[in-house]
Design an enzyme around this catalytic site. Structure first.
Site, PDB file in Angstrom:
ATOM      1  N   LYS A  56      12.793  29.437  37.022  1.00 35.40           N
ATOM      2  CA  LYS A  56      14.044  29.441  37.912  1.00 35.40           C
ATOM      3  C   LYS A  56      13.984  30.143  39.362  1.00 35.40           C
ATOM      4  O   LYS A  56      12.760  30.312  39.675  1.00 35.40           O
ATOM      5  CB  LYS A  56      14.928  30.591  37.260  1.00 35.40           C
TER       6      LYS A  56
HETATM    7  C1  LIG Z   1      17.589  28.609  31.877  1.00 34.63           C
HETATM    8  C2  LIG Z   1      19.029  28.506  31.477  1.00 34.63           C
HETATM    9  C3  LIG Z   1      19.715  29.345  30.506  1.00 34.63           C
HETATM   10  C4  LIG Z   1      19.100  30.191  29.589  1.00 34.63           C
HETATM   11  O1  LIG Z   1      18.165  31.244  30.246  1.00 34.63           O
HETATM   12  P1  LIG Z   1      16.888  31.690  29.347  1.00 34.63           P
HETATM   13  O2  LIG Z   1      16.437  32.794  30.169  1.00 34.63           O
HETATM   14  O3  LIG Z   1      15.845  30.407  29.297  1.00 34.63           O
HETATM   15  O4  LIG Z   1      17.307  32.236  28.070  1.00 34.63           O
HETATM   16  C5  LIG Z   1      21.056  29.188  30.286  1.00 34.63           C
HETATM   17  N1  LIG Z   1      21.792  28.271  30.845  1.00 34.63           N
HETATM   18  C6  LIG Z   1      21.227  27.207  31.886  1.00 34.63           C
HETATM   19  C7  LIG Z   1      22.104  26.359  32.712  1.00 34.63           C
HETATM   20  C8  LIG Z   1      19.874  27.579  32.279  1.00 34.63           C
HETATM   21  O5  LIG Z   1      19.160  26.794  33.345  1.00 34.63           O
END
Ligand SMILES: *Cc1c(COP(=O)(O)O)cnc(C)c1O
Length: 357
Positions: free
Chosen positions: A179
């Site tokens: 991210k």
């Molecule tokens: C990464 C992501 C999540 C979940 O996040 P995690 O930290 O991996 O649990 C949820 N929604 C979207 C759109 C994502 O890209």
């Protein structure tokens, strides 16, 4: 190989983690609180509640809004599975509305026809770092008395009409290593509603307000101070990272031939979690293979829309959402992360142009 994603961790993160280790207090503590304050300030909201992941942030936010069995939550089929699965965790039913092919985001003008007497919330997803068209969503939510839970897991710092995402409804963010900033694993909920923030804190901590007195069912969805220390160091760099992503995206859009650049509608700040192009149907595998051979990491986010996943087919979902399905068949993401050098960007452009022109 130019990777599709790469977390940038430096001396600041290492030092911050060492300080926590030396303090001997590793679980949720003062760093988590400082991280919450920093992130709330960044989003322009009053409260933030850190969690163990973006998925648990979504789960807690739904619980805090009282979404449960018999309820419906309207969301997009073109997203990471966690958006819709969080709705399943609370026993509610995801209802899918098709996407706008230009932005890959949910179409606000289709929301109203999906609302029933059971609808409790709308969960827009700011996919790839581009804010959803929020005004019509907030307007429909107000008119029908629905909660808005923004899945902003890919959109730290994205803006809609000068306002950061996560400040419209209840925001949920992820700090997974791919991210825009990371804590390793981690998540956070943002809100201006004091009661809601309080509910989130209680749910995160085994339904506990007073130590070892449990009034309701909660979970252990806490973030640790080790993770928050990394997050605090990353917060200092978030705007640099976002500006580098935006500048890398601009370079790609100005130099790629034969592919349509991702669209950025007026009055939005796209923070380019992903730089996603379309390559029609049968040519996508050729381009994917060609880029791999040329040492360029690529990925398909996402090859199967949520309503077509086996899990959802087994639950009886059998609907056709043509734009989400076409996007799943055509999308291809190129590296755009802040770790790219000018050489990397040139190589990406030359390779894509060779394969697509
Ligand atoms: C990464 C992501 C999540 C979940 O996040 P995690 O930290 O991996 O649990 C949820 N929604 C979207 C759109 C994502 O890209």
């Amino acid at each position: 190989m130019i990777p599709i994603a790469k977390p940038l961790l430096g001396a600041e993160e290492k030092l911050a983690v060492m300080e926590v280790l030396e303090s001997g207090m590793l679980a949720q503590g003062p760093r988590v609180q400082a991280f919450e304050e920093a992130f709330a300030g960044y989003c322009g909201v009053r409260y933030a509640v850190a969690t163990s992941s973006g998925t648990t942030a979504l789960h807690v936010a739904l619980l805090a809004h009282g979404v449960g069995p018999e309820d419906e939550v309207i969301t997009t089929p073109f997203t990471f599975i966690a958006s819709a699965n969080s709705v399943l965790y609370v026993g509610a039913r995801p209802v899918f509305v098709d996407i706008d092919p230009e932005t890959f985001n949910i179409r606000p003008d289709r929301l109203e026809s999906a609302i029933t007497s059971r609808t409790k919330a709308i969960m827009p997803v700011h996919l790839f770092g581009l804010a959803v068209d929020m005004n019509p969503i907030m307007e429909v939510a107000r008119r029908y008395g629905l909660a808005v839970i923004e899945d902003a897991c890919q959109a730290h710092g994205a803006e809609y009409r000068g306002r950061r995402v996560g400040a419209f409804g209840t925001g949920c963010f992820s700090f997974y290593p791919t991210k825009n900033i990371t804590t390793g694993e981690g998540g956070i909920i943002t809100t201006n509603d004091e009661d809601l923030a309080d509910k989130c804190r209680v749910i995160r901590q085994h339904g506990m307000r007073r130590r070892y007195y449990h009034d309701e069912l909660g979970y252990n969805f806490r973030m640790t101070d080790v993770h928050a220390a990394i997050g605090l160091a990353q917060m200092e760099k978030l705007e640099l990272f976002n500006e580098a992503r935006i500048s890398n995206a601009r370079y790609l859009s100005q130099n790629l031939r034969g592919v349509a650049a991702p669209s950025v509608p007026a009055e939005r700040r796209h923070v380019f979690h992903q730089y996603t192009i379309r390559v029609s149907g049968d040519r996508r595998d050729y381009v994917l293979d060609g880029l791999r051979v040329r040492g360029i990491g690529t990925a398909v986010y996402y090859p199967v829309p949520v309503h077509r996943q086996q899990l959802y087919a087994d639950m009886g979902y059998d609907l056709v959402l043509p734009e989400a399905e076409r996007a799943a068949a055509e999308v291809l993401s190129l590296p755009v992360h802040p770790g790219l050098s000018t050489d990397d960007l040139e190589r990406i452009v030359i390779s894509v142009n060779e394969l697509c022109e």
